[in-house]
Design a protein around this motif. Sequence first.
Motif, short mmCIF file in Angstrom:
data_model
loop_
_atom_site.label_atom_id
_atom_site.label_comp_id
_atom_site.label_asym_id
_atom_site.label_seq_id
_atom_site.Cartn_x
_atom_site.Cartn_y
_atom_site.Cartn_z
N ILE A 201 22.72 -1.38 -67.34
CA ILE A 201 22.57 -2.41 -66.30
C ILE A 201 21.36 -3.26 -66.68
O ILE A 201 20.25 -2.73 -66.82
N ASN A 205 15.79 -11.34 -67.73
CA ASN A 205 14.73 -12.01 -68.49
C ASN A 205 14.87 -11.94 -70.00
O ASN A 205 14.31 -12.77 -70.71
N LYS A 228 26.81 -3.82 -67.93
CA LYS A 228 26.80 -4.84 -66.87
C LYS A 228 25.62 -5.77 -67.15
O LYS A 228 24.47 -5.43 -66.88
N PRO A 229 25.90 -6.96 -67.68
CA PRO A 229 24.80 -7.91 -67.92
C PRO A 229 24.25 -8.42 -66.59
O PRO A 229 24.87 -8.22 -65.53
N GLY A 259 28.99 -8.39 -62.02
CA GLY A 259 28.85 -8.27 -60.58
C GLY A 259 27.42 -7.97 -60.20
O GLY A 259 26.49 -8.17 -60.99
N THR A 260 27.27 -7.51 -58.97
CA THR A 260 25.92 -7.22 -58.47
C THR A 260 25.90 -5.79 -57.92
O THR A 260 26.26 -4.86 -58.63
N VAL A 264 27.20 -2.00 -59.58
CA VAL A 264 26.12 -1.08 -59.96
C VAL A 264 26.31 0.26 -59.26
O VAL A 264 26.18 1.33 -59.87
N PHE A 278 18.90 1.56 -67.32
CA PHE A 278 18.64 0.42 -66.44
C PHE A 278 17.34 -0.25 -66.85
O PHE A 278 16.34 0.42 -67.14
N ALA A 284 15.65 -2.16 -57.43
CA ALA A 284 16.95 -1.76 -57.95
C ALA A 284 16.81 -0.46 -58.75
O ALA A 284 17.65 0.45 -58.63
N MET A 303 11.08 -0.46 -65.46
CA MET A 303 10.95 -1.31 -64.26
C MET A 303 9.74 -2.26 -64.34
O MET A 303 9.30 -2.60 -65.42
N PHE A 507 9.88 2.29 -76.45
CA PHE A 507 9.25 1.45 -75.43
C PHE A 507 8.79 2.39 -74.33
O PHE A 507 9.61 2.94 -73.60
#
Length: 555
Positions: A201, A205, A228-229, A259-260, A264, A278, A284, A303, A507
């Motif tokens: 997900i 940015n 899910k872009p 979708g949104t 998700v 994610f 989210a 996040m 990361f």
Amino acid sequence: CRCWLRRPSPQFVASDGLLLDPSQPRVRLLIGGEFVESRADEHVDVTNPATQEVVSRIPLTTADEFKAAVDAARTAFPGWRGTPVTTRQRVMLKFQELIRANMVTVCLISVLIASFCCCPVLVLVIVPFPPDYKQDKLAENITTEQGKTLKDAWGDVFRGLEVVEHACGMGTLQMGEYVSNVSNGIDTFSIREPLGVCAGICPFNFPAMIPLWMFPVAVTCGNTFVLKPSEKDPGAAMMLAELAMEAGLPKGVLNIVHGTHDVVNNICDDEDIKAVSFVGSNTAGMHIYSRASAAGKRVQCNMGAKNHAIILPDADRDATLNALIAAGFGAAGQRCMALSTAVFVGGSEPWYNLPYLKIKFSSGYTFLSTFEVSQLTILLYREEELVKRASGLVVNSGMVNDADLGPVISRQVPQYEDGNFVGPTILADVKSDMECYKEEIFGPVLLLMKAESLDDAIQIVNRNKYGNGASIFTTSGVSARKFQTDIEAGQVGINVPIPVPLPFFSFTGSKASFAGDLNFYGKAGVQFFTQIKTITQQWKEAPAQRVSLSMPTSQ
Ligand code: NAD
């Protein structure tokens, strides 16, 4: 080929029985290797943040379509898992080649260098024209849908490409361990096996880099994937999927839904999905972390952030100021590793020396609605270095060659309805209890704070809830080493403003910037997308023995 983006045919009927609007191109779903028109009757507009033009629409994938995407991934899994790792690597090798071929500016730069070697006169004619990033279809799409400058968009693709390159060595990365003769005639070894169907997900940015953090590692480990872009800028992910299939990724190995919240939540709940990656906001991310974990999945959530720079009086002044400006305002501050807070220690205060700053707020600090395009409207000493450099930045459409920063994603600047432009913004004398400090702004806003000593500055950083990145600027090795040891942040820079590691590391955000225990890419990324199986085998000619019910021990 843009078969991922089509105008619905005039006869196409949505799930509610109505015809779809054929005037707007709709982004397709990718299910079982085919780009298919969704039957969803609801959609979200994808807009160009520099102009407000609707570029395309994404459908809100229906429950049946979502299930079809997961089914395609589940069906493809056994065959793909059984495909030799060398073959999976070769698909990635081809994939990185196709991404490179798309990045034509590399070729242009090479041509310039080559022509300079042969004919300096020729290059004098050519050089004044900057590289034409518009030739790069991926970068052009990112700038159109996300807003960042073309050059920055090119970097977005390039940092993702590096992860694809890393995945090309999966045979070595996925290697297990072996101990011979752990007991007489017995060997033990461990192997890393794929999990099955995994999902990703994405945030808005980094429309290319973040999908590329996810599916190349997952599929080269032998998993299949549902991506899910971001609903705000899906184009780059779709173009990359097209290239991945051209590179030989079999049908069903990579699927894309749009979708949104609903889609998700479907990802979090689906029994066939084993792991969820994610990247996005804390709201989210924490929702997804708890919902998907409760459904028994592995979850990794990258996040929000509030990244600090500590500036000591002995730091190289010019390089540090440039680093603060670049890392604070690059990509209009919409990078999770943007340096949003500069803490000046003791004698470094005269560096910015802003005794008085007045800022006109209209509705809190959010996106500072009274800031004018291309200039600061804060009242301050113009000669002040930081401000001078910030003022020199050009805010414009990312398509314009000299733009330093483009628009932000959200349309929250009342006076600029045709473009979400926010000028570089500096807030001085910020204190830890201010809202602008406590919350992630995610815009071109640099906060300036003061600290008496390095210890005080480290305390300020450590008290902040986020832990994505922190940097120090100093010429003292002793101070740098103290900072590196005492600072509570996952990614630490020493005279490096944006210390995002290359893919052979991971990361490593921490504290509220990360949930989970295996980070993205690098060794941890491979561990996230695989599970260990440990095998103990016995091969020996053993004489017949009496049955023994006692716990076996090493002999
Ligand atoms: P976002 O959380 O709004 O959206 C991310 C994804 O989650 C989207 O695909 C969206 O559809 C979905 N989503 C959003 N709200 C949801 C909800 N309530 N329930 C279910 N799904 C939901 O994030 P964004 O605005 O696209 O991205 C910006 C954020 O991402 C910033 O906070 C930034 O710091 C963070 N980010 C972090 C990293 C990192 O590596 N730490 C990298 C990039 C971005």
